[in-house]
Enzyme design. Structure first.
Site, PDB file in Angstrom:
ATOM      1  N   CYS A  47      37.761  74.064   7.815  1.00  0.00           N
ATOM      2  CA  CYS A  47      37.087  73.580   7.039  1.00  0.00           C
ATOM      3  C   CYS A  47      36.548  71.768   6.926  1.00  0.00           C
ATOM      4  CB  CYS A  47      37.490  74.014   5.736  1.00  0.00           C
ATOM      5  SG  CYS A  47      38.717  72.972   4.712  1.00  0.00           S
ATOM      6  N   VAL A 266      37.981  51.972   2.107  1.00  0.00           N
ATOM      7  CA  VAL A 266      39.583  52.817   2.388  1.00  0.00           C
ATOM      8  C   VAL A 266      40.456  53.475   2.071  1.00  0.00           C
ATOM      9  CG1 VAL A 266      40.390  53.727   4.985  1.00  0.00           C
ATOM     10  CG2 VAL A 266      38.039  53.826   5.081  1.00  0.00           C
ATOM     11  N   GLY A 268      42.500  56.719   1.123  1.00  0.00           N
ATOM     12  CA  GLY A 268      43.031  58.132   2.003  1.00  0.00           C
ATOM     13  C   GLY A 268      41.687  58.684   2.788  1.00  0.00           C
ATOM     14  N   THR A 270      39.218  61.195   1.259  1.00  0.00           N
ATOM     15  CA  THR A 270      39.684  62.197   0.823  1.00  0.00           C
ATOM     16  C   THR A 270      38.440  62.419   0.567  1.00  0.00           C
ATOM     17  OG1 THR A 270      41.436  61.401  -0.848  1.00  0.00           O
ATOM     18  CG2 THR A 270      41.840  62.634   1.307  1.00  0.00           C
ATOM     19  N   PHE A 826      37.465  90.233  10.228  1.00  0.00           N
ATOM     20  CA  PHE A 826      36.613  91.614   9.099  1.00  0.00           C
ATOM     21  C   PHE A 826      35.423  91.781   9.410  1.00  0.00           C
ATOM     22  CE2 PHE A 826      39.649  87.855   8.008  1.00  0.00           C
ATOM     23  CZ  PHE A 826      40.993  88.406   7.556  1.00  0.00           C
ATOM     24  N   ARG A 939      35.566  94.917   6.192  1.00  0.00           N
ATOM     25  CA  ARG A 939      36.389  95.382   5.936  1.00  0.00           C
ATOM     26  C   ARG A 939      36.056  96.081   5.228  1.00  0.00           C
ATOM     27  NH1 ARG A 939      42.067  92.305   5.562  1.00  0.00           N
ATOM     28  NH2 ARG A 939      43.365  94.462   6.080  1.00  0.00           N
ATOM     29  N   GLU A1289      42.224  99.293   6.742  1.00  0.00           N
ATOM     30  CA  GLU A1289      41.114  98.567   5.392  1.00  0.00           C
ATOM     31  C   GLU A1289      40.955  99.528   4.203  1.00  0.00           C
ATOM     32  OE1 GLU A1289      36.905  97.650   8.223  1.00  0.00           O
ATOM     33  OE2 GLU A1289      37.026  99.943   8.424  1.00  0.00           O
TER      34      GLU A1289
END
Length: 1359
Positions: A47, A266, A268, A270, A826, A939, A1289
């Site tokens: 991601c 700076v 982490g 995140t 899927f 699916r 399925e």
């Protein structure tokens, strides 16, 4: 070495290997270095937001002063490489691997069947390893049993709470992790390969792969300890690490004086997971070396937290505070803050995210921070540093100021403690509570609203007086956390009673007003009311408050119901049963063998497309898509980029770059094509416009994010975004509506026979995103003679091959598509992968360079489409006993812009709708063409919608008749005769119709009737929590597809097989291995176990194996198995005479000898087969049923799935362990569709929930708490492939029981309102939207539930 360190080089270790870098771009993340510079492929990019866990690694830091190593998990996609100077990094293949041997974590993940597609597994292993190593290091006084760790079962489960898995359903992952826990009950662990039924507990424990924490691997190598780690040379890295506040201030002032461009503070890093960075900074200032900023101090006056302290450190610090003498107030605040902070983000983000960074994002950007609200609630003070110097002020004051500039730094936070009690105020006590209802209870999701309440109260004879109260709210759709001062003023000094509280909750809605554009504004305001009610209502009865011990010390308030026994267990998941029934008829087929390659997946060595090393001079592409649904593209402007990125940009690829003779085609199905790029105008939001190509994926992505596209909509029709608009404007897809079924019976006659009718009722179902863990990815490599090799993560290599050839205008033999495995699919990597692969191939063709495209998650979610939304209008007639006599359904399917696979969805919807005996059944379907992304195979395509529609109709009938839903279901479940009428040849033989038996068995095994009675009692006793239960059947029709296979036996007797099916996590390769071993062992049955180990399944190569088809509909595994079996039959026929001859000569013969002799004969040891299903048996029905029990919290709308029981008929399972995993995984994915996953678009049809922050697939804390599954062996089925049936399925449809049980619980909540006289017209036929997320549940119960309850109390006559 020391010399190099004095020169300020970056030094670190990965898996014990030393790295020293003289220079590196400071924006480089750890994941970028590991994957693209050092070839450590174990951490995956899922991601890029710290929201999935695929990239998790272990970081180890050494403190020479304490001679101590600190180990913690991090999200490597967010962690900057320069921040790891002197650190050691461990990846999953560093724990163990194929050559050095696997770690017990890998072995247990494999043995508990805890990996399917495998893409998430290395990160999952590292999240758990971090918890494991810290538990065993942190509890030296604890001596767990031999082979176990100091972890508790709850800690083991919680360690993976931030990791996403789309395949398994989490239960086997939790079992693998719990198997290490010191408090685990071995008998509670699920299906595995280690022990057999009947083994004693001691035997089982002894069969687990041994784990010895004292002999575990070293996470921090000794050679790093001996190095003199110094600060990086800022002249080479633009990375500054001040060691004091004074140095920091000098640095900030000099950057202003020297007119340094952009500065990034700076810790982490995140925050970049939420706020995507597209700029390069001139300076990076790392604050972590300043001791003053990392302090954690406490005394009886308060707590001081340094700004660089990580959230995880603060949690540990606060928890330790409950054991020291802080006074009652200090302990209370410490405990509550720690409990709340544990639900912020996830473990691997909390380990590096700083308190200061979190607060800075809240103050500067309006980030919906929990920390901000918590510190506002406890009246915290902050210290900041600006170019003007230091300043101390209230956090509330800083929130009210303009945003801090990039050169201002938050230094610390101080939480003041109140004095305990006050004799002058009649023994006043402090109460402190925090709240954060969120889609995921344990974190990894932003709260809908967060709050922190602090009150000073004391009991009086006539009630509880509120001396002071502080009410902080945040994240409700506001720029920053605020105090509800109107409410505070109203309550201060008053003696609390129900009427005062009622007035207060009215005031809450005046203070807590979400800004325009906030989602679910009324729900968020209602939550604020619920929080205040939960906090203060227990104080409205002073006698009850005193007797409950509220004033014995610093207390806590809560609104609790009578029976919460099932809600307070010590683990996230409860022990569950998995019952599998193996068959030995076709041994080793039917054995619950572990998945082929699963250990390799756990270690991260399994190769996915992006793991293939980049060829020399490889370029990278990123797709630029339209944000408008129907508009001319006037221009595409690549924005000015910093030199480091501008130098890497090669150019853009458009439709104009398609070679002469090629076509602008990007996707192909049997129903037509779809353009690769928009030409004169784009047709939908998400339409591909160009591909920008650069020397790195990061540069391509940044360029794509910052590109400005200019549109023109003059003289262009308005877009069509809904099915209603499509019907009004006669906009329908051109492909035919494929229906292989006819209406059943006479609808008019059936309606005439009905005692009751429901006319023109409507319901809608939304789309759903695939969320395969591996995004769309392709590598295209030009080869000799104008040919090209394309490595694609696709479910449809054959058509991908064809569409690339058509686009490039070359013969198909010039293109070779290879697919080894996909990290989930899927359906989304069939037709929807084709545009990505084709664009990649076109760029490679145009530029004559290898090109790879790795679509970032945000773009993937926008351009890929998903499940078909639809609208249904139905009319149904039925008898007074609940028997339906007639049903007609008008169904409008939103297919998006192109045909894709939409023409076939009609048959799936109707087949699933026919699962009940409607008497007479008629229908009309229209495939609507809209200006949206093409909706594609997903699916349970159409089946999940059709089955759900059928269940809603049955429930509506039950509501009208005021009957139990289950009774109406029983009235309408098919007999075998009606089944044949509705499904014709798919119905099979009468003995194959197992659904009535399944329903009866399930009622018994789930104790359905007893639990329904218990739920009635629960609902009678409880005001704020309600439970519901539902039992539903499924009838799912599937179709087998033609599939090829090729089996080759090599000289040493090893066997290699190619099949048409793609391994996407469904265990296809494993089943094929077992079938090959069975089929070849027909030569000699004693060889079967040996042969299993000799088989290797290899990647699809479209020039080696043709007509591979589409891996879909759950049946590709069995079709591939049959094709492989037919190959083996050919080989058996060739080899058997030789084997008999050798046996006569030698008395016995082994496999290796047989093959050696066959080589010498020579006998052809390669066979090819093409399985074409028989028309009479290629289509068949699957049966199953489930019971689910759900509890809802009326105050928040939070559903909790208490238990689900499933029985599913797999025929004679080819591999019960694989099929069990498919059943559980499909069911949990269905929970996502029905309960969690919001597919939201803006007014232009552009998907806006396109990140892990906004799109919530199930996590371990949102699935069913206890999931009992029985894989039914229904015996021999002569027309099925080795008597097996599909499993991938159909079980997804069973998740509708969770939604149905939620409706049942809501119905009880609404009945309660009616009982109070607060529901003017009790609407028993309410509709619960899909997904039934928290706002939907609470809204359906009633957003003003608290007010109505208080009104009821106020209206009661006083006694």
């Amino acid at each position: 070495m020391e010399g190099s360190q004095r020169n300020g080089n970056l030094v670190f270790a990965v898996n014990g290997e030393r790295f020293e870098l003289a220079c590196v771009d400071p924006s480089t993340t750890l994941l970028q270095f590991l994957r693209y510079h050092a070839s450590f492929k174990s951490p995956k990019l899922g991601c890029g937001e710290g929201g999935c866990g695929a990239c998790v690694v272990l970081v180890s830091k050494y403190d020479p002063k304490l001679n101590k190593v600190e180990d913690f998990s991090v999200s490597s996609c967010l962690t900057l490489l320069c921040s790891l100077n002197g650190c050691a990094i461990t990846t999953s293949d560093g724990l163990g691997n194929t050559r050095d041997g696997y770690h017990p974590i890998h072995q247990r993940f494999a043995g508990f069947h805890a990996s399917q597609c495998g893409f998430c597994t290395p990160g999952m292993c590292m999240s758990f390893f971090s918890a494991l190593v810290n538990a065993d290091k942190g509890n030296p006084q604890v001596s767990p049993p031999q082979g176990f760790s100091s972890l508790t079962s709850f800690e083991a489960e919680k360690s993976i709470s931030g990791n996403l898995c789309r395949c398994t359903g989490y239960r086997p992952i939790a079992d693998a992790c719990r198997s290490f826990a010191s408090d685990v009950d071995i008998e509670d662990l699920g299906l595995n390969i280690f022990w057999k039924n009947g083994d004693s507990t001691e035997t089982k424990a002894g069969k687990l792969p041994p784990y010895d924490p004292s002999k575990d691997l070293v996470t921090y190598p000794e050679f790093l300890k001996s190095e003199s780690i110094t600060r990086l040379d800022s002249t080479r890295y633009s990375w500054f690490s001040p060691v004091s506040i004074e140095e920091l201030q000098t640095l900030l002032n000099s950057s202003v004086a020297e007119n340094v461009g952009s500065v990034k503070i700076v810790v982490g890093n995140t925050g970049t997971g939420y706020y995507k960075e597209t700029q390069c900074y001139d300076q990076y200032i790392d604050l972590r070396r300043i001791p003053e900023l990392s302090i954690l101090n406490r005394d009886r006056k308060g707590i001081e937290i340094g700004a660089t302290a990580t959230i995880s450190r603060v949690i540990s610090f606060l928890n330790e505070g409950t054991d020291v003498n802080l006074g009652l107030y200090g302990k209370m605040v410490s405990q509550k803050l720690a409990q709340h902070m544990e639900k912020i983000a996830n473990p691997f983000v909390r380990n590096t995210a700083s308190v200061g960074g979190n607060l800075a994002m809240a103050q500067k950007f309006g980030f919906p921070s929990d920390m901000s609200t918590l510190f506002l609630g406890v009246d915290a003070t902050v210290s900041i540093l600006t170019v003007r110097g230091r300043e101390k002020l209230k956090w509330e004051e800083l929130l009210a100021r303009p945003a801090l500039d990039s050169r201002s730094v938050l230094l610390s936070v101080r939480i003041p403690f109140k004095k305990d009690g006050n004799v002058l105020q009649n023994f006043s006590k402090f109460l402190f509570e925090t709240y954060r209802p969120a889609p995921r209870p344990l974190g990894s999701a932003l709260a809908y609203v967060n709050a922190a309440f602090l009150a000073d109260v004391s009991p009086r004879r006539n009630g509880v007086v509120i001396h002071s109260i502080r009410l902080a709210f945040g994240a409700f759709g506001t720029n920053h956390a605020i105090r509800a001062k109107t409410v505070e003023k109203h309550l201060t000094g008053k003696i609390l009673n129900v009427k005062i509280l009622y007035e207060a909750v009215k005031f809450v809605k005046l203070d807590i007003v979400p800004e325009p554009g906030t989602s679910y504004p009324e729900y968020r305001s209602s939550l604020a009311v619920s929080f205040l009610f939960k906090f203060l209502y227990p104080l409205t009865n002073v006698d009850s408050a005193v007797s409950s011990g509220l004033f014995d010390g610093v207390g806590e308030t809560s609104v609790e119901d009578g029976d919460t026994s099932e809600g307070n267990t010590k683990t996230i998941l409860s022990p569950a049963e998995q019952v599998v029934e193996s068959s030995t008829e076709y041994y080793p087929v039917g054995e619950p063998m572990k998945k082929y390659g699963v250990s390799m997946q756990a270690s991260g060595e399994a190769v996915y497309v992006d793991d293939i090393p980049s060829p020399p001079n490889c370029l990278h592409g990123a797709i630029i898509y339209s944000t408008k649904p129907l508009a001319r593209v006037k221009s595409v402007h690549l924005q000015h980029q910093p030199n480091s990125i501008a130098e890497e940009i090669i150019g853009i690829i458009t439709f104009k770059d398609i070679p002469r003779g090629g076509e602008n085609v990007g996707a192909l199905s049997q129903f037509g094509t779809e353009p690769l790029f928009a030409e004169d105008h784009c047709e939908y939001a998400g339409d591909r416009i160009v591909v920008v190509v650069a020397k790195s994926q990061r540069s391509a992505d940044v360029a794509a994010r910052t590109t400005v596209v200019e549109y023109d909509t003059e003289n262009i029709d308005s877009p069509i975004l809904t099915v209603e608009e499509a019907v009004d404007r006669s906009s329908f897809l051109q492909g035919p509506v494929f229906l292989d079924t006819e209406p059943v019976g006479d609808f008019s006659k059936g309606m005439a026979e009905a005692d009751h009718k429901i006319l023109s009722a409507e319901l809608r179902l939304p789309s759903e995103y695939y969320f395969y863990m591996e995004p769309q990815t392709t590598l295209a490599v030009p080869d000799e003679d104008n040919t090209m090799v394309v490595y694609a993560s696709t479910q449809f290599p054959e058509y991908t091959h064809s569409v690339i050839a058509r686009c490039l205008g070359v013969p198909e033999h010039n293109i070779r598509v290879k697919t080894r495995r996909a990290g989930g699919g899927f359906g989304g990597k069939a037709i929807r992968n084709m545009p990505v692969s084709t664009a990649c191939a076109l760029a490679a063709y145009k530029l004559r360079h290898p090109v790879r495209v790795y679509v970032n998650r945000n773009t993937d979610m926008v351009i890929t489409g998903g499940r078909h939304p639809l609208k249904v209008t139905y009319s149904v007639g039925f008898k007074s006993n609940g028997k339906v006599t007639a049903l007609h359904a008008d169904i409008l399917i939103n297919g998006g812009i192109s045909d894709d696979i939409t023409p076939v969805i009609a048959s799936h919807v109707i087949a699933a709708l026919k699962k009940y005996n409607w008497g007479a059944f008629s229908f009309d379907l229209k495939n609507c063409k809209t200006n949206l992304t093409s909706k594609s195979s997903m699916r349970a395509l159409g089946d999940v919608q059709g089955s759900y529609i059928a269940d809603v109709i049955i429930e509506n009938v039950a509501s009208v008749l005021e009957m139990e839903v289950d009774s109406v279901i029983s009235q309408n479940v098919h007999t075998y005769e009606s089944l044949k009428l509705f499904y014709e040849h798919s119905a099979g033989e009468s003995g194959e119709y197992t659904l009535p038996s399944i329903m009866d068995q399930l009622a018994t095994s789930s104790r359905f009737v007893d639990r329904r009675n218990m739920i009635d009692e629960f609902n009678e006793k409880n005001t704020w929590k309600k439970r519901g239960i539902s039992r539903l059947p499924i009838v799912h029709e599937v179709m087998q597809h033609a599939t090829p296979a090729k089996v080759s036996v090599l000289q040493d007797g090893s066997i290699v097989c190619e099949v048409g099916g793609v391994e996407i996590g469904q265990g296809l390769w494993t089943k094929v291995k077992q079938v090959i071993a069975y089929a070849l062992s027909l030569i000699e049955r004693s060889w079967s176990e040996e042969l299993v180990e000799k088989v290797r399944i290899i990647q699809i190569d479209t020039l080696s194996l043709v007509q591979t088809g589409f891996t879909a509909e759950s049946t590709k595994s069995e079709s591939s198995c049959e094709a492989a079996r037919r190959c083996c039959n050919i080989l058996v026929e060739r080899l058997t005479p030789l084997k008999e001859k050798l046996q006569e000569q030698n008395g016995s013969v082994d496999w290796t000898t047989l093959i050696r002799e066959a080589e010498a004969q020579p006998i052809d040891l390669q066979a090819h087969a093409y399985f074409v299903p028989d028309s009479s048996s290629g289509q068949y029905l699957n049966y199953g049923a489930a019971v689910s029990e759900v509890e809802i919290d009326i105050l928040t709308g939070q559903p909790r799935i208490m238990q689900s029981d499933i029985i599913y008929d797999c025929g004679q399972s080819l591999n019960p362990a694989v099929d069990l995993g498919q059943i559980e995984g499909a069911f949990v994915q269905g929970i996502g569709y029905f309960m969690l996953e919001e597919y939201l678009t803006n007014e232009d049809g552009l998907m806006v929930t396109n990140s892990t922050w906004t799109y919530h697939i199930p996590t371990i804390d949102t699935i069913t708490k206890r999931l009992n599954v029985r894989v039914l062996n229904s015996g021999h089925h002569k027309k099925r492939i080795l008597s097996s049936k599909a499993s991938g399925e159909p079980p997804l449809l069973l998740a509708a029981t969770v939604h149905s049980a939620t409706r049942a619980a809501i119905r009880e909540a609404r009945k309660q309102l009616k009982h109070w006289g607060k529901l003017d017209k009790y609407d028993s036929e309410f509709y619960l939207d899909v997904p039934a997320i928290m706002p939907v549940v609470k809204t359906t119960c009633g957003l003003d539930y608290v007010e109505k309850y208080l009104e009821t109390l106020i209206s009661k006559p006083s006694t």
